[in-house]
Write an enzyme that holds these catalytic residues in place. Structure first.
Site, PDB file in Angstrom:
ATOM      1  N   ARG A   1       0.928  -1.186  -0.150  1.00 45.31           N
ATOM      2  CA  ARG A   1      -0.018  -0.007  -0.129  1.00 45.31           C
ATOM      3  C   ARG A   1       0.911   1.310  -0.114  1.00 45.31           C
ATOM      4  NH1 ARG A   1      -2.134   1.110   4.166  1.00 45.31           N
ATOM      5  NH2 ARG A   1      -1.493  -0.789   5.401  1.00 45.31           N
TER       6      ARG A   1
ATOM      7  N   TYR B   1      -1.292  -3.798  -7.321  1.00 46.72           N
ATOM      8  CA  TYR B   1      -0.878  -4.747  -6.052  1.00 46.72           C
ATOM      9  C   TYR B   1      -2.185  -4.713  -4.994  1.00 46.72           C
ATOM     10  CZ  TYR B   1       0.167  -5.413  -1.275  1.00 46.72           C
ATOM     11  OH  TYR B   1       0.031  -6.085  -0.177  1.00 46.72           O
ATOM     12  N   GLY B   2      -2.437  -5.808  -4.420  1.00 49.41           N
ATOM     13  CA  GLY B   2      -3.641  -6.150  -3.708  1.00 49.41           C
ATOM     14  C   GLY B   2      -4.262  -4.766  -2.915  1.00 49.41           C
TER      15      GLY B   2
ATOM     16  N   LYS C   1      -9.273  -2.085   2.018  1.00 49.46           N
ATOM     17  CA  LYS C   1      -9.192  -0.729   2.933  1.00 49.46           C
ATOM     18  C   LYS C   1      -9.738   0.280   2.286  1.00 49.46           C
ATOM     19  CE  LYS C   1      -5.965  -3.187   4.938  1.00 49.46           C
ATOM     20  NZ  LYS C   1      -6.296  -3.619   6.546  1.00 49.46           N
TER      21      LYS C   1
ATOM     22  N   HIS D   1     -10.912  -1.629  12.091  1.00 49.09           N
ATOM     23  CA  HIS D   1      -9.716  -2.429  11.658  1.00 49.09           C
ATOM     24  C   HIS D   1      -9.577  -3.686  12.508  1.00 49.09           C
ATOM     25  CE1 HIS D   1      -5.097  -2.492  10.148  1.00 49.09           C
ATOM     26  NE2 HIS D   1      -5.785  -3.534   9.142  1.00 49.09           N
TER      27      HIS D   1
ATOM     28  N   SER E   1       0.200  -2.989  12.488  1.00 50.49           N
ATOM     29  CA  SER E   1       0.758  -4.387  11.538  1.00 50.49           C
ATOM     30  C   SER E   1       2.081  -4.700  12.413  1.00 50.49           C
ATOM     31  CB  SER E   1       1.148  -3.819  10.104  1.00 50.49           C
ATOM     32  OG  SER E   1       2.022  -2.555   9.983  1.00 50.49           O
TER      33      SER E   1
ATOM     34  N   CYS F   1       1.931  -7.021  14.671  1.00 53.79           N
ATOM     35  CA  CYS F   1       1.630  -7.446  16.018  1.00 53.79           C
ATOM     36  C   CYS F   1       0.911  -8.774  16.021  1.00 53.79           C
ATOM     37  CB  CYS F   1       0.606  -6.355  16.642  1.00 53.79           C
ATOM     38  SG  CYS F   1       1.550  -4.972  17.008  1.00 53.79           S
TER      39      CYS F   1
ATOM     40  N   ASP G   1      -9.442  -9.248   9.805  1.00 54.44           N
ATOM     41  CA  ASP G   1      -8.882  -7.876   9.472  1.00 54.44           C
ATOM     42  C   ASP G   1     -10.011  -6.656   9.720  1.00 54.44           C
ATOM     43  OD1 ASP G   1      -6.954  -6.151   8.549  1.00 54.44           O
ATOM     44  OD2 ASP G   1      -7.533  -6.100   6.656  1.00 54.44           O
TER      45      ASP G   1
ATOM     46  N   ASN H   1       6.397  -8.481   2.007  1.00 56.24           N
ATOM     47  CA  ASN H   1       5.046  -8.200   1.927  1.00 56.24           C
ATOM     48  C   ASN H   1       4.231  -8.825   1.118  1.00 56.24           C
ATOM     49  OD1 ASN H   1       2.745  -6.737   3.084  1.00 56.24           O
ATOM     50  ND2 ASN H   1       2.688  -5.469   1.202  1.00 56.24           N
ATOM     51  N   SER H   2       4.936 -10.210   0.708  1.00 55.64           N
ATOM     52  CA  SER H   2       4.279 -11.144  -0.330  1.00 55.64           C
ATOM     53  C   SER H   2       2.968 -11.659   0.476  1.00 55.64           C
ATOM     54  CB  SER H   2       5.079 -12.318  -0.475  1.00 55.64           C
ATOM     55  OG  SER H   2       5.764 -12.948   0.567  1.00 55.64           O
ATOM     56  N   ARG H   3       1.889 -12.197  -0.283  1.00 50.72           N
ATOM     57  CA  ARG H   3       0.522 -12.224   0.466  1.00 50.72           C
ATOM     58  C   ARG H   3       0.257 -13.578  -0.261  1.00 50.72           C
ATOM     59  NH1 ARG H   3      -1.525  -8.341   3.737  1.00 50.72           N
ATOM     60  NH2 ARG H   3      -0.157  -6.582   3.956  1.00 50.72           N
TER      61      ARG H   3
ATOM     62  N   ASP I   1      -0.497 -19.124  23.512  1.00 49.74           N
ATOM     63  CA  ASP I   1      -0.927 -18.864  24.998  1.00 49.74           C
ATOM     64  C   ASP I   1      -1.562 -17.779  25.100  1.00 49.74           C
ATOM     65  OD1 ASP I   1       0.528 -21.204  26.561  1.00 49.74           O
ATOM     66  OD2 ASP I   1       2.175 -20.485  25.484  1.00 49.74           O
TER      67      ASP I   1
HETATM   68  C1  OXD Z   1      -2.874  -4.068   6.374  1.00 44.65           C
HETATM   69  C2  OXD Z   1      -3.386  -4.952   5.874  1.00 44.65           C
HETATM   70  O1  OXD Z   1      -1.912  -3.403   5.897  1.00 44.65           O
HETATM   71  O2  OXD Z   1      -4.290  -5.838   6.356  1.00 44.65           O
HETATM   72  O3  OXD Z   1      -3.309  -3.927   7.567  1.00 44.65           O
HETATM   73  O4  OXD Z   1      -2.876  -5.605   4.572  1.00 44.65           O
HETATM   74 MN    MN Z   2      -5.101  -4.984   7.847  1.00 40.08          MN
END
Ligand code: OXD
Ligand code: MN
Length: 601
Positions: free
Chosen positions: A72, A201-202, A210, A230, A252, A254, A281, A376-378, A505
């Site tokens: 993005r 790109y996605g 988004k 989000h 992101s 986390c 998401d 950042n490959s998906r 956990d």
């Molecule tokens: C982001 C995603 O960037 O979900 O938050 O791709």
């Molecule tokens: Mn996201």
């Protein structure tokens, strides 16, 4: 090709887009298997898509984007409201007419020699009162095939819209020349329109995600009395069968997808606990007839980061990618035509095709520190593939939300978990979400970034008005409002080692959160909120790792660090938000005063 709807608003807009972009051909996407198969075959024949091993990965395809087009682009993303104030300090802004005058010549004739695909789609289950319709026109088959996974796509989406409504989001996408200097991702919230150009790109081109489900929808939600957040949505099923739903927002890096698909530790599964995924998401939430807040996942699939995903970190996400998925910018094992990425396993393929398309010896390549897959490959994977997908995933009414969680990556200061005193305090806690950067992001490591509600790049209007909308929703929900918590899985000791095991956990923390909501466990009242008594976080099975001393550290509130935290929040409100045109509700300033007074006591 004839239109799939009688709706004159849709037809008029599509006609205008055809006249502007001048495609050779227009194809309305009905969503039928035959049509999708034909599109897949065409994309395979042109090399736009590559076929993966159909025995191991049936229905799976591969796509490689231009190397300059892999993420993005927040610096090229705009919110075009009539006034700059409307967009507020967290967004790039341009006057809508000025922006359109700039974009229009770029779209003029851009689809000459190409086909325009008209994609009707529903965000949310067809027939859901929370769902909304979008129409995206695009010159990319990659977009069509991804939208098929990520949304309810095809003629059925028009059933939700009807023949006269104008309540649909218009999305105009062209990959054009994929020129990064002319790349724009533009939202016009006041006219329900999105324009995306020069990317393939996605996140920039799957306009339902988004752009619509967060930026446009957050604005719609403010005007219509609901929330677009989000947030993941998960259900924790207890041994008696009762399921409690929790939503959670994280910046992101986390582990949001991992939490959404968590597998509880043995101690819990043996008693009959289960975790179900509703969304990974985005959550759209609205008060239901009983006054509680109900959430749907507007999406129909997962657009997940591949690197780091493995059977241990996220078994369920990995399983979701095994059929009918699309891989973007991962590496390929050339011998087996299977996907590979850093963190999948420790065995990079010898005969590898790295993400830019070069054939390399993957073992030697990675030994040099090079990455075979783009960080950042998906994967784009159908939600129905997920072994732990919730039975309520398609429930048009959504699921009732018991608790909301905010989180971030913080080495110190923030305890493992705490509960806000009430909704207003919880809104403050959301506004204070911040995270330290990791090596995965560009720039310095360990720098604190503010990311309110993990929505900073996605709030489609003035962030201060967005906070005010949170406060309004709290008033509407009253005592039926979900309880709001904050978590931190990333606390470190003096030697820089993580002290909480995380992953499955984290169930132990969800367990405490649910008990708090049910009123079955006590807590310690501190200046920042309710913190668990150490003995109330269940550590059965991890006693060696999480000793009583470690638990004390995890739950510790260091008054000096918290005073510094509040000082920083005051600076953030004053300098980053208010001085730049953000409208901060007085109730949030009052929260700062209250927390400070409690810390000074
Ligand atoms: C982001 C995603 O960037 O979900 O938050 O791709
Ligand atoms: Mn996201």
């Amino acid at each position: 090709m004839a239109s799939l709807t009688k709706n004159p608003n849709v037809n008029k807009w599509v006609d205008e887009m055809v006249a502007l972009t001048q495609p050779d051909k227009v194809v309305w996407i009905d969503g039928s298997d035959e049509q999708l198969k034909a599109l897949r075959d065409e994309a395979l024949s042109t090399g736009e898509m590559i076929l993966m091993n159909q025995d191991e990965y049936p229905g799976c395809l591969y796509h490689r984007t231009a190397p300059n087009d892999v993420a993005r682009v927040e610096d090229r993303t705009f919110i075009c409201t009539k006034t700059k104030e409307g967009a507020g300090p967290t967004n790039n802004w341009m006057d809508p007419d000025e922006m359109w005058n700039m974009l229009k010549p770029m779209y003029d004739g851009v689809m000459k020699g190409r086909t325009m695909y008209v994609i009707p789609y529903s965000m949310g289950p067809i027939g859901s009162p929370l769902a909304k319709v979008g129409v995206e026109v695009t010159d990319s088959i990659y977009v069509v095939l991804n939208m098929d996974i990520m949304t309810r796509m095809g003629a059925k989406a028009f059933e939700n819209l009807g023949d006269t409504s104008d309540d649909f989001v218009r999305g105009l996408h062209s990959k054009a020349d994929v020129d990064p200097e002319k790349r724009y991702i533009v939202q016009f919230p006041e006219s329900n329109t999105i324009c995306s150009i020069n990317s393939a790109y996605g996140g920039n081109v799957l306009l339902g995600k988004k752009c619509f489900a967060l930026r446009i929808a957050s604005f719609q939600g403010k005007n219509e009395g609901w929330m677009a957040e989000h947030m993941l949505i998960l259900g924790v099923q207890k041994p008696d069968g009762d399921v409690k739903y929790i939503t959670a927002a994280f910046p992101s890096a986390c582990g949001k997808t991992n939490l959404a698909m968590l597998i509880p530790p043995k101690f819990y599964t043996e008693q009959g606990y289960k975790v179900w995924t509703v969304g990974d998401d985005i959550a759209w939430m609205k008060p239901g007839k009983d006054g509680r807040l109900y959430a749907i996942n507007p999406e129909n699939g997962f657009f997940g980061v591949a690197p780091g995903t493995n059977a241990k970190s996220n078994y369920n996400a990995l399983a979701s990618t095994k059929k009918n998925a699309i891989f973007t910018n991962v590496a390929i094992n050339k011998d087996t035509m299977t996907p590979w990425w850093e963190g999948l396993d420790k065995n990079p393929p010898v005969n590898a095709i790295e993400w830019k398309g070069a054939e390399v010896n993957g073992v030697e390549y990675t030994a040099k520190g090079e990455k075979l897959a783009h960080p950042n490959s998906r994967f784009t994977a159908p939600a129905e593939n997920c072994p732990c997908i919730s039975s309520e995933f398609n429930n048009p009414e959504g699921v009732p939300v018991t608790a909301m969680i905010f989180g971030g990556r913080r080495e110190k200061t923030t305890p493992l978990v705490y509960q806000s005193f009430d909704w207003v305090h919880g809104t403050y806690v959301g506004s204070a979400v911040s995270s330290e950067t990791t090596a995965a992001a560009t720039g310095a490591v360990g720098v604190l970034r503010h990311d309110p509600m993990a929505m900073k790049p996605f709030i489609g209007y003035n962030v201060g008005d967005y906070w005010a909308h949170w406060l309004e929703m709290g008033e509407i929900l009253g005592d039926k409002a979900p309880k709001i918590f904050n978590v931190n899985w990333f606390k470190k000791d003096e030697n820089g080692n993580f002290i909480w095991p995380g992953f499955g956990d984290n169930m132990r923390v969800l367990d405490w959160i649910i008990k708090r909501c049910e009123g079955t466990v006590d807590a310690v009242e501190t200046p920042i909120g309710f913190v668990p008594k150490p003995e109330d976080i269940n550590v059965t099975g991890i006693e060696d790792e999480v000793t009583p001393e470690i638990m004390d550290k995890l739950l510790d509130i260091d008054v000096d660090l918290w005073k510094a935290e509040i000082k920083e929040m005051r600076r953030y409100y004053d300098e980053d938000i208010k001085a730049k045109g953000g409208h901060i509700p007085q109730a949030l300033y009052d929260q700062l005063d209250k927390i400070e007074a409690r810390l000074n006591k």
